[in-house]
Design a protein around this motif. Structure first.
Motif, PDB file in Angstrom:
ATOM      1  N   GLY A  37      -3.560  -7.990  -7.473  1.00 46.20           N
ATOM      2  CA  GLY A  37      -3.707  -6.667  -7.739  1.00 46.20           C
ATOM      3  C   GLY A  37      -5.107  -6.220  -7.479  1.00 46.20           C
ATOM      4  N   ASP A  38      -5.481  -4.967  -7.441  1.00 43.48           N
ATOM      5  CA  ASP A  38      -6.494  -4.334  -7.538  1.00 43.48           C
ATOM      6  C   ASP A  38      -7.434  -4.501  -6.441  1.00 43.48           C
ATOM      7  OD1 ASP A  38      -8.366  -3.234 -10.168  1.00 43.48           O
ATOM      8  OD2 ASP A  38      -9.469  -3.641  -8.288  1.00 43.48           O
ATOM      9  N   SER A  39      -7.926  -3.382  -5.713  1.00 42.87           N
ATOM     10  CA  SER A  39      -8.905  -3.677  -4.667  1.00 42.87           C
ATOM     11  C   SER A  39     -10.148  -4.823  -4.831  1.00 42.87           C
ATOM     12  CB  SER A  39      -9.370  -2.145  -4.145  1.00 42.87           C
ATOM     13  OG  SER A  39     -10.286  -1.781  -4.949  1.00 42.87           O
ATOM     14  N   ASN A  40     -10.557  -4.594  -6.371  1.00 43.87           N
ATOM     15  CA  ASN A  40     -11.557  -5.566  -6.480  1.00 43.87           C
ATOM     16  C   ASN A  40     -10.852  -7.061  -6.499  1.00 43.87           C
ATOM     17  OD1 ASN A  40     -14.380  -5.792  -6.853  1.00 43.87           O
ATOM     18  ND2 ASN A  40     -13.976  -6.843  -8.917  1.00 43.87           N
TER      19      ASN A  40
ATOM     20  N   LYS B 266      -0.365  -4.219 -12.926  1.00 41.07           N
ATOM     21  CA  LYS B 266      -0.766  -2.824 -13.547  1.00 41.07           C
ATOM     22  C   LYS B 266       0.031  -1.600 -12.984  1.00 41.07           C
ATOM     23  CE  LYS B 266      -4.160  -5.583 -15.304  1.00 41.07           C
ATOM     24  NZ  LYS B 266      -3.802  -6.317 -16.308  1.00 41.07           N
ATOM     25  N   ALA B 267       1.172  -2.035 -12.497  1.00 35.24           N
ATOM     26  CA  ALA B 267       1.840  -0.925 -11.783  1.00 35.24           C
ATOM     27  C   ALA B 267       0.993   0.071 -10.817  1.00 35.24           C
ATOM     28  CB  ALA B 267       2.505  -0.025 -12.988  1.00 35.24           C
ATOM     29  N   LYS B 268      -0.020  -0.556 -10.337  1.00 37.50           N
ATOM     30  CA  LYS B 268      -0.913   0.412  -9.374  1.00 37.50           C
ATOM     31  C   LYS B 268      -1.066  -0.328  -8.157  1.00 37.50           C
ATOM     32  CE  LYS B 268      -4.026   2.407 -12.713  1.00 37.50           C
ATOM     33  NZ  LYS B 268      -4.553   3.710 -12.353  1.00 37.50           N
ATOM     34  N   LEU B 269      -1.141   0.333  -7.055  1.00 42.11           N
ATOM     35  CA  LEU B 269      -1.622  -0.302  -5.657  1.00 42.11           C
ATOM     36  C   LEU B 269      -3.272  -0.035  -5.378  1.00 42.11           C
ATOM     37  CD1 LEU B 269       1.629   0.784  -3.939  1.00 42.11           C
ATOM     38  CD2 LEU B 269       0.918  -1.617  -4.753  1.00 42.11           C
ATOM     39  N   PRO B 270      -3.737  -0.691  -4.516  1.00 43.52           N
ATOM     40  CA  PRO B 270      -3.007  -1.803  -3.648  1.00 43.52           C
ATOM     41  C   PRO B 270      -2.782  -3.168  -4.412  1.00 43.52           C
ATOM     42  CG  PRO B 270      -5.716  -1.975  -3.450  1.00 43.52           C
ATOM     43  CD  PRO B 270      -5.167  -0.705  -4.267  1.00 43.52           C
ATOM     44  N   ALA B 271      -2.111  -4.102  -3.685  1.00 40.83           N
ATOM     45  CA  ALA B 271      -1.898  -5.675  -4.304  1.00 40.83           C
ATOM     46  C   ALA B 271      -1.933  -6.137  -2.890  1.00 40.83           C
ATOM     47  CB  ALA B 271      -0.825  -5.567  -4.712  1.00 40.83           C
TER      48      ALA B 271
ATOM     49  N   MET C  88     -16.263   9.486  -9.019  1.00 36.84           N
ATOM     50  CA  MET C  88     -15.922  10.440  -7.720  1.00 36.84           C
ATOM     51  C   MET C  88     -14.538  10.690  -7.781  1.00 36.84           C
ATOM     52  SD  MET C  88     -19.101   9.425  -5.221  1.00 36.84           S
ATOM     53  CE  MET C  88     -18.565  10.287  -4.008  1.00 36.84           C
ATOM     54  N   TYR C  89     -13.689   9.310  -7.936  1.00 32.85           N
ATOM     55  CA  TYR C  89     -12.257   9.351  -7.624  1.00 32.85           C
ATOM     56  C   TYR C  89     -11.526  10.510  -8.547  1.00 32.85           C
ATOM     57  CZ  TYR C  89      -7.506   7.611  -8.684  1.00 32.85           C
ATOM     58  OH  TYR C  89      -6.195   7.626  -8.731  1.00 32.85           O
ATOM     59  N   PHE C  90     -11.916  10.664  -9.793  1.00 36.13           N
ATOM     60  CA  PHE C  90     -11.341  11.613 -10.705  1.00 36.13           C
ATOM     61  C   PHE C  90     -11.505  13.055 -10.209  1.00 36.13           C
ATOM     62  CE2 PHE C  90     -11.731   7.615 -13.344  1.00 36.13           C
ATOM     63  CZ  PHE C  90     -10.342   7.548 -13.415  1.00 36.13           C
TER      64      PHE C  90
ATOM     65  N   THR D 293       0.896  -1.155   0.198  1.00 38.00           N
ATOM     66  CA  THR D 293       0.096  -0.293   0.039  1.00 38.00           C
ATOM     67  C   THR D 293       0.717   1.296  -0.020  1.00 38.00           C
ATOM     68  OG1 THR D 293      -1.572   1.241   1.376  1.00 38.00           O
ATOM     69  CG2 THR D 293      -0.260  -0.239   2.668  1.00 38.00           C
ATOM     70  N   PHE D 294       0.241   2.338  -0.642  1.00 35.32           N
ATOM     71  CA  PHE D 294       0.967   3.633  -0.405  1.00 35.32           C
ATOM     72  C   PHE D 294       0.820   4.118   1.219  1.00 35.32           C
ATOM     73  CE2 PHE D 294      -0.465   3.992  -4.825  1.00 35.32           C
ATOM     74  CZ  PHE D 294       0.910   4.440  -5.439  1.00 35.32           C
ATOM     75  N   PRO D 295       2.033   4.754   1.757  1.00 35.15           N
ATOM     76  CA  PRO D 295       1.820   5.001   2.978  1.00 35.15           C
ATOM     77  C   PRO D 295       0.756   5.920   3.599  1.00 35.15           C
ATOM     78  CG  PRO D 295       3.823   5.757   2.050  1.00 35.15           C
ATOM     79  CD  PRO D 295       3.001   5.398   1.092  1.00 35.15           C
TER      80      PRO D 295
ATOM     81  N   ALA E  99      -2.196   7.178   1.177  1.00 38.28           N
ATOM     82  CA  ALA E  99      -2.346   8.407  -0.014  1.00 38.28           C
ATOM     83  C   ALA E  99      -3.600   7.833  -0.820  1.00 38.28           C
ATOM     84  CB  ALA E  99      -1.015   8.493  -0.499  1.00 38.28           C
ATOM     85  N   SER E 100      -3.661   6.471  -0.850  1.00 35.54           N
ATOM     86  CA  SER E 100      -4.695   5.979  -2.017  1.00 35.54           C
ATOM     87  C   SER E 100      -6.117   5.555  -1.436  1.00 35.54           C
ATOM     88  CB  SER E 100      -3.996   4.903  -2.865  1.00 35.54           C
ATOM     89  OG  SER E 100      -5.060   4.227  -3.588  1.00 35.54           O
ATOM     90  N   SER E 101      -7.162   6.131  -1.822  1.00 33.73           N
ATOM     91  CA  SER E 101      -8.358   5.578  -1.239  1.00 33.73           C
ATOM     92  C   SER E 101      -8.681   4.251  -1.574  1.00 33.73           C
ATOM     93  CB  SER E 101      -9.421   6.590  -1.807  1.00 33.73           C
ATOM     94  OG  SER E 101      -9.723   6.791  -3.397  1.00 33.73           O
ATOM     95  N   PHE E 102      -7.954   3.648  -2.692  1.00 32.56           N
ATOM     96  CA  PHE E 102      -8.274   2.425  -3.007  1.00 32.56           C
ATOM     97  C   PHE E 102      -7.018   1.397  -2.272  1.00 32.56           C
ATOM     98  CE2 PHE E 102      -9.052   4.565  -7.079  1.00 32.56           C
ATOM     99  CZ  PHE E 102     -10.375   3.959  -7.508  1.00 32.56           C
ATOM    100  N   CYS E 103      -6.349   1.876  -1.517  1.00 32.37           N
ATOM    101  CA  CYS E 103      -5.529   1.336  -0.492  1.00 32.37           C
ATOM    102  C   CYS E 103      -6.141   1.132   0.921  1.00 32.37           C
ATOM    103  CB  CYS E 103      -4.044   1.885  -0.205  1.00 32.37           C
ATOM    104  SG  CYS E 103      -3.091   1.443  -1.875  1.00 32.37           S
TER     105      CYS E 103
HETATM  106  N1  GSH Z   1      -8.961  -0.125  -9.900  1.00 35.41           N
HETATM  107  C1  GSH Z   1      -7.787  -0.089  -8.775  1.00 35.41           C
HETATM  108  C2  GSH Z   1      -7.305   1.082  -8.725  1.00 35.41           C
HETATM  109  C3  GSH Z   1      -6.006   1.438  -8.168  1.00 35.41           C
HETATM  110  C4  GSH Z   1      -5.519   2.946  -8.506  1.00 35.41           C
HETATM  111  O1  GSH Z   1      -5.721   3.598  -9.362  1.00 35.41           O
HETATM  112  N2  GSH Z   1      -4.274   3.034  -7.841  1.00 35.41           N
HETATM  113  C5  GSH Z   1      -3.570   4.211  -8.027  1.00 35.41           C
HETATM  114  C6  GSH Z   1      -3.492   5.231  -6.929  1.00 35.41           C
HETATM  115  S1  GSH Z   1      -4.931   5.761  -6.395  1.00 35.41           S
HETATM  116  C7  GSH Z   1      -2.198   3.929  -8.571  1.00 35.41           C
HETATM  117  O2  GSH Z   1      -1.481   3.149  -7.886  1.00 35.41           O
HETATM  118  N3  GSH Z   1      -1.341   4.676  -9.141  1.00 35.41           N
HETATM  119  C8  GSH Z   1      -0.269   4.804  -9.476  1.00 35.41           C
HETATM  120  C9  GSH Z   1       0.169   5.330 -11.093  1.00 35.41           C
HETATM  121  O3  GSH Z   1      -0.699   5.402 -11.775  1.00 35.41           O
HETATM  122  O4  GSH Z   1       1.297   5.149 -11.216  1.00 35.41           O
HETATM  123  C10 GSH Z   1      -8.098  -0.592  -7.747  1.00 35.41           C
HETATM  124  O5  GSH Z   1      -9.678  -0.746  -7.359  1.00 35.41           O
HETATM  125  O6  GSH Z   1      -7.282  -1.115  -6.878  1.00 35.41           O
END
Ligand code: GSH
Length: 230
Positions: A61-64, A47-52, A100-102, A6-8, A16-20
């Motif tokens: 990966g992905d909150s879902n 997908k280079a995203k968090l959470p995982a 809303m996230y955007f 997770t992001f801290p 920092a991320s509402s998904f985390c």
């Molecule tokens: N659909 C994903 C969205 C996760 C997401 O968008 N995470 C963002 C932070 S809010 C992220 O890791 N961004 C990193 C980047 O784009 O470099 C979920 O539900 O986990």
């Protein structure tokens, strides 16, 4: 043991991320053993995203994806919800996470008053001069994406008008109970309350932050879910 990547914690929120934060809430709701591993670098995760999460040698990966993993263990994250409630919950989660996230992204990355604070908080691990270069490129890329998505073309005032019906829809449900679907927190609360929490903690008094801060129903809801699941 499940490890959540997770992001801290940031701006007083669990992440920092509402998904985390959503993933934290889901893991707590599920009552499983888990630990957190904080990182500011999502690049090597799915997908280079968090959470995982990592569990039993697997990475999910992905909150879902985390939600589906917990459900595969037989854990009910929507206890007591009717099929009708579940379909409404699904729509509300999409409304929050795909719309809303955007607004949070625009409020934090697209606002010149907020951006320097966000930049120097999210990217504090990068030394100052390279930080300015790296983040300027990231910000341009993100804002290009927001322009393509559409919200990036709206003024702050137009964005407030766009999000208001979503906030009303959430509030309407909260007149009927402490959580979105009754007396106990469920999946939709784990998704939506962290997003409202992020709106409320943007480090500058933007119109969106003031809208949430000044709303007793929404503000007490954010705190109620944090108390129950944080
Ligand atoms: N659909 C994903 C969205 C996760 C997401 O968008 N995470 C963002 C932070 S809010 C992220 O890791 N961004 C990193 C980047 O784009 O470099 C979920 O539900 O986990």
């Amino acid at each position: 043991m499940i490890t959540l990547i997770t992001f801290p914690p940031t701006f007083g929120e669990p992440s920092a991320s509402s998904f985390c934060t959503k993933a934290i809430y889901l893991l707590n709701m599920a009552g499983v053993d888990w630990e957190r591993q904080d990182t500011n670098d999502p690049r090597k995760w799915p997908k280079a995203k968090l959470p995982a999460i990592t569990v039993d040698g697997r990475t999910i990966g992905d909150s879902n994806g985390i939600r589906l993993y917990l459900e595969s263990l037989g854990i009910d994250l929507e206890p007591g919800l009717s099929d009708l409630d579940k379909s409404t919950a699904q729509s509300m989660i999409r409304m929050a996470e795909e719309h809303m996230y955007f607004h949070v992204v625009m409020d934090r990355w697209g606002n010149d008053d907020v951006w320097p604070i966000v930049r120097d908080t999210y990217f504090k691990d990068i030394p100052k001069i390279p930080r300015l270069i790296v983040t300027s490129g990231l910000r341009k890329k993100l804002m290009k994406g927001m322009h393509a998505q559409g919200l990036g073309r709206l003024s702050a005032q137009e964005r407030m008008a766009r999000i208001e019906p979503d906030l009303q829809a959430i509030t309407q449900r909260l007149w009927h109970g402490p959580y979105l679907f009754g007396d106990a927190p469920s999946l939709a609360d784990a998704s939506i309350a962290p997003l409202l929490g992020a709106m409320r903690t943007t480090p500058h008094p933007t119109a969106l932050r003031r809208r949430i801060e000044g709303d007793t129903v929404l503000s007490t809801y954010i705190d109620r879910v944090a108390d129950a699941l944080g």
